[in-house]
Design an enzyme around this catalytic site. Structure first.
Site, mmCIF file in Angstrom:
data_model
loop_
_atom_site.group_PDB
_atom_site.id
_atom_site.type_symbol
_atom_site.label_atom_id
_atom_site.label_comp_id
_atom_site.label_asym_id
_atom_site.label_seq_id
_atom_site.Cartn_x
_atom_site.Cartn_y
_atom_site.Cartn_z
ATOM 1 N N ASN A 8 0.874 -1.168 0.000
ATOM 2 C CA ASN A 8 0.000 0.000 0.000
ATOM 3 C C ASN A 8 0.914 1.222 0.000
ATOM 4 O O ASN A 8 1.439 1.618 1.038
ATOM 5 C CB ASN A 8 -0.880 -0.041 1.255
ATOM 6 N N ARG A 92 -2.623 -2.073 -3.412
ATOM 7 C CA ARG A 92 -3.765 -1.187 -3.318
ATOM 8 C C ARG A 92 -3.592 -0.107 -4.381
ATOM 9 O O ARG A 92 -2.573 0.573 -4.433
ATOM 10 C CB ARG A 92 -3.785 -0.542 -1.951
ATOM 11 N N HIS A 180 -12.617 3.851 -0.485
ATOM 12 C CA HIS A 180 -12.593 2.966 0.690
ATOM 13 C C HIS A 180 -13.300 1.635 0.401
ATOM 14 O O HIS A 180 -13.774 0.954 1.307
ATOM 15 C CB HIS A 180 -13.277 3.624 1.915
ATOM 16 N N LEU A 208 -14.454 5.658 9.462
ATOM 17 C CA LEU A 208 -14.017 6.930 10.048
ATOM 18 C C LEU A 208 -12.552 6.829 10.451
ATOM 19 O O LEU A 208 -12.221 6.394 11.560
ATOM 20 C CB LEU A 208 -14.890 7.269 11.267
ATOM 21 N N ARG A 240 -9.483 17.224 5.202
ATOM 22 C CA ARG A 240 -10.283 17.544 4.004
ATOM 23 C C ARG A 240 -11.671 18.016 4.435
ATOM 24 O O ARG A 240 -12.213 17.501 5.412
ATOM 25 C CB ARG A 240 -10.427 16.302 3.117
ATOM 26 N N ARG A 284 -8.356 12.469 19.025
ATOM 27 C CA ARG A 284 -8.005 12.300 20.442
ATOM 28 C C ARG A 284 -7.589 13.629 21.073
ATOM 29 O O ARG A 284 -8.013 13.961 22.172
ATOM 30 C CB ARG A 284 -6.853 11.298 20.599
ATOM 31 N N GLU A 378 -8.112 -3.880 5.289
ATOM 32 C CA GLU A 378 -8.019 -3.732 3.835
ATOM 33 C C GLU A 378 -6.917 -4.607 3.257
ATOM 34 O O GLU A 378 -7.038 -5.136 2.153
ATOM 35 C CB GLU A 378 -7.762 -2.253 3.493
HETATM 36 P P1 ADP Z 1 -5.997 5.919 8.001
HETATM 37 O O1 ADP Z 1 -7.288 6.567 7.580
HETATM 38 O O2 ADP Z 1 -4.810 6.805 7.872
HETATM 39 O O3 ADP Z 1 -5.813 4.518 7.493
HETATM 40 P P2 ADP Z 1 -6.924 4.993 10.575
HETATM 41 O O4 ADP Z 1 -8.121 4.303 10.052
HETATM 42 O O5 ADP Z 1 -5.979 4.208 11.404
HETATM 43 O O6 ADP Z 1 -6.085 5.775 9.535
HETATM 44 O O7 ADP Z 1 -7.453 6.213 11.461
HETATM 45 C C1 ADP Z 1 -6.584 7.191 11.925
HETATM 46 C C2 ADP Z 1 -7.410 8.171 12.745
HETATM 47 O O8 ADP Z 1 -7.950 7.488 13.875
HETATM 48 C C3 ADP Z 1 -6.599 9.340 13.272
HETATM 49 O O9 ADP Z 1 -7.203 10.527 12.794
HETATM 50 C C4 ADP Z 1 -6.754 9.271 14.774
HETATM 51 O O10 ADP Z 1 -7.096 10.540 15.250
HETATM 52 C C5 ADP Z 1 -7.955 8.372 14.974
HETATM 53 N N1 ADP Z 1 -7.885 7.594 16.211
HETATM 54 C C6 ADP Z 1 -7.059 6.566 16.508
HETATM 55 N N2 ADP Z 1 -7.305 6.117 17.759
HETATM 56 C C7 ADP Z 1 -8.312 6.869 18.257
HETATM 57 C C8 ADP Z 1 -9.011 6.929 19.495
HETATM 58 N N3 ADP Z 1 -8.732 6.106 20.505
HETATM 59 N N4 ADP Z 1 -9.977 7.867 19.630
HETATM 60 C C9 ADP Z 1 -10.259 8.696 18.617
HETATM 61 N N5 ADP Z 1 -9.644 8.704 17.434
HETATM 62 C C10 ADP Z 1 -8.677 7.815 17.253
#
Ligand code: ADP
Length: 404
Positions: A8, A92, A180, A208, A240, A284, A378
């Protein structure tokens, strides 16, 4: 040992996973790693199945300036230090354009085809294709399979897929694609395993993560998505804006005198939770912040997810299941609580205890809407597709030999 490598590749990192193939269909993850900091502070990191660190190694910026060299670095480590040889490599690829509705075994002509979609995904597509080119040069006989983020959505009706613009633009590819897709496909498969009696119903999945979108799934198939021509549309994301009046873009161009490249940069990197809060894109940190702008950004995020739940419920003619997935969806108990409140009118009744524990089913037994948490994967989806495409190719090849 038969193994599949999943790649990826993005603008700042090349992530990879190694899966061992057990029997004809079972895949077991052996290694997860990445090369990041390309051109700045390149680093190769990888860990084994039990999260044990296998390597953490830094390189000079000039040794690993780009995706190609990152791929070579990871590949050399896998071959020489892990002694791994792959039966196939799955990639990917963000955009399969209007025609690729499933994974494909790549060859010169497929890569040339996929290069035509660079203009549809200028930030992602070139990085996705670079490792394919490198590996094709170095290992011309290695089967490589491209798996698309758009493919799962290719069955959308034309009514859903169209923008209200002249036909010539649709023909050349200006359509609502949706992204996605590998995540949604994986979640749809998991639902069939976990709740077979409900998985054929009307499902909305909220992916999300730092990118965020939602998908309406009917009987296991995507029928509508919040993302469109690019991954900018729909929900507000980390950086975004999500859905935005195109008039705002015209305003930036004509009144703010921004160039197209500057607008692109702005929309991909400076908006969303980061732009609205003026603080950060990380949920967070926003949760912990006392700043009113942090609360506003989270309120907006939750509000828009609620709005789009209604939009997708309308596309489905009702909704039976709502699923949270990806970083925020899988991990943020408080945001799931707030989003579930927006689902009450759709029949959602959250079970606070189950939500707090991160159970699979987080709605109360009597809830008309089933609310679930499904960790996405994924990479496993790509490995499955790679194996299936390979088997299909072998079967087709054997049949062709028989008839020849
Ligand atoms: P990507 O979209 O880059 O593949 P992920 O699906 O791993 O990433 O999501 C990353 C997002 O998840 C980050 O924006 C981070 O803020 C959020 N995140 C990770 N752990 C937590 C948590 N415990 N509470 C809230 N948000 C979280």
């Amino acid at each position: 040992m038969d193994a599949i490598l999943v790649v990826n590749a993005g603008s700042s990192s090349v992530k990879f996973r190694v899966f061992e193939v057990e029997g004809s269909r079972t895949l077991r993850q052996l290694i997860s790693g990445q090369v990041d900091g390309m051109g700045v502070h390149p680093k190769l990191k990888a860990s084994g199945a039990d999260d044990r660190k296998l390597v953490e190694r830094s390189y000079e910026a000039k040794e690993v300036p780009d995706v190609e060299t990152a791929m070579r670095t990871a590949g050399a480590w896998l071959r020489t230090e892990q002694n791994l040889h792959f039966m196939a490599i799955g990639h990917r690829v963000v955009h399969g354009g209007p025609h690729y509705d499933r994974p494909v075994l790549v060859n010169e002509s497929v890569v040339a085809d996929l290069e035509r979609y660079v203009s549809l995904a200028p930030l992602h597509q070139p990085n996705n294709l670079a490792p394919i080119r490198v590996l094709m040069d170095r290992f011309p006989d290695m089967p490589q399979v491209a798996c698309f983020d758009t493919a799962f959505h290719r069955g959308h009706s034309e009514v859903a897929e169209r923008y209200a613009i002249p036909d010539n633009l649709y023909v050349e590819g200006v359509r609502r694609y949706g992204f996605h897709g590998l995540s949604y496909e994986y979640v749809a498969e998991r639902l069939r395993e976990l709740i077979p009696e409900r998985a054929g119903g009307r499902t909305v999945v909220a992916h999300l993560g730092s990118g965020a979108s939602m998908c309406a799934i009917a009987d296991g198939r995507s029928v509508e998505s919040t993302m469109g021509f690019t991954a900018l549309d729909g929900l507000p994301m980390g950086t975004r804006p999500g859905q935005i009046d195109p008039g705002v873009v015209l305003y930036l161009l004509s009144e703010k005198r921004m160039s197209a490249a500057a607008v692109q940069d702005f929309l991909y990197k400076e908006c969303g939770l980061k732009g609205l809060s003026g603080i950060t894109n990380d949920v967070r940190d926003l949760m912990e912040s006392a700043a009113p702008s942090a609360a506003l950004a989270l309120d907006h995020f939750v509000y828009r997810i609620g709005l789009y739940a209604g939009y997708l419920a309308a596309a489905l003619g009702g909704i039976d299941n709502f699923v949270f997935t990806a970083g925020i969806g899988e991990r943020s108990v408080p945001l799931r609580t707030r989003i579930a409140e927006k689902l009450a009118w759709l029949g959602g009744d959250l079970d606070a205890d189950a939500n707090g524990k991160g159970d699979f089913c987080i709605s109360r037994p009597g809830s008309r809407l089933g609310i679930y948490v499904v960790p996405t994967n994924e990479e496993l989806m790509i490995a499955r597709h790679t194996l299936a495409t390979l088997s299909a190719g072998k079967i087709a090849g054997a049949a062709a030999k028989r008839t020849a």
